[in-house]
Motif scaffolding. Sequence first.
Motif, mmCIF file in Angstrom:
data_model
loop_
_atom_site.group_PDB
_atom_site.id
_atom_site.type_symbol
_atom_site.label_atom_id
_atom_site.label_comp_id
_atom_site.label_asym_id
_atom_site.label_seq_id
_atom_site.Cartn_x
_atom_site.Cartn_y
_atom_site.Cartn_z
ATOM 1 N N THR A 14 0.778 -1.171 -0.013
ATOM 2 C CA THR A 14 -0.030 -0.104 0.048
ATOM 3 C C THR A 14 0.823 1.758 -0.133
ATOM 4 N N ILE A 15 1.554 1.287 0.731
ATOM 5 C CA ILE A 15 2.393 2.537 0.698
ATOM 6 C C ILE A 15 3.566 2.684 -0.412
ATOM 7 N N PHE A 16 3.875 1.649 -0.639
ATOM 8 C CA PHE A 16 4.816 1.641 -2.237
ATOM 9 C C PHE A 16 3.948 1.645 -3.138
ATOM 10 N N GLY A 17 2.921 1.573 -3.441
ATOM 11 C CA GLY A 17 1.784 1.955 -4.630
ATOM 12 C C GLY A 17 1.299 3.322 -4.019
ATOM 13 N N SER A 18 1.023 4.059 -2.952
ATOM 14 C CA SER A 18 0.734 4.734 -3.135
ATOM 15 C C SER A 18 2.347 5.958 -3.460
ATOM 16 N N LEU A 19 3.297 5.344 -2.695
ATOM 17 C CA LEU A 19 4.395 6.401 -3.515
ATOM 18 C C LEU A 19 4.724 6.448 -4.810
ATOM 19 N N ILE A 20 4.658 5.576 -5.390
ATOM 20 C CA ILE A 20 4.429 5.384 -6.803
ATOM 21 C C ILE A 20 3.276 6.272 -6.827
#
Lengths: 130, 106
Positions: A14-20
Amino acid sequence: MFGFNDNDLILFFTIFGSLIAFLALIYAIFYNFSNDKKKLKKERKEFLKKLSSSVKKIKFNDLNTIKEEKLDDFRDEINFCELFDDQEKNYMKFSEKIDDDFYLLANEFCEQNFKVLKNNLLSTIRSFKY
Amino acid sequence: MLIFDFAEKFAKAPGPRTEKIGPNSGAKFREKFLEDWFKNNQAVEIDVSGTVMNFGPSFLSEAFGKMAKEYGKEKFYSIIHVKDEGKRNLKLKQLIDKHVDIALSK
């Protein structure tokens, strides 16, 4: 082995996706901004080219009425240009100068002076920083 | 309110900034008419429908821009009105607004 459970993985993605997604948004904004800037610069360049072309079109042997019409059109072009909003003062100073210079050109009766005025006006337009 | 026919009382073709450059200049219009109207608090409606040429930015800045700078926006618009009719008048109105804003932001 590393002690990750499903919740940790979900949180990570979730964090990685949001960052992207955030980086993509920043890129899109920057890309659009950069494109708008390029487009504006191109439009300004074209506008100045058009002004130069209007100056080139006025000939010493034109009838006075034709010269007046050309001055009239030239004033319209510089009065209603909307490409320099963020540098309005700079543009206003420039437009006032070329207005007077074009006026002098349209009213010059000596052919040699006419050539000098025309070249000076073209040079002023060419050297305008935008 | 005084109605001022620009073409009849001043010129059919507005000139450049000063008389040194050419006749019917913005400076002459300011000295001959605008300054008196402002000193006497005389509201005026300018009608330029009889003119045959557009106003140049140097004329507008020298005449209207300078008056706006000297007297402020409120006083300026209490004195200067442009006839709300015809292409040339509407154009002038738009340009005066522009030059007043520029003059006051300097």
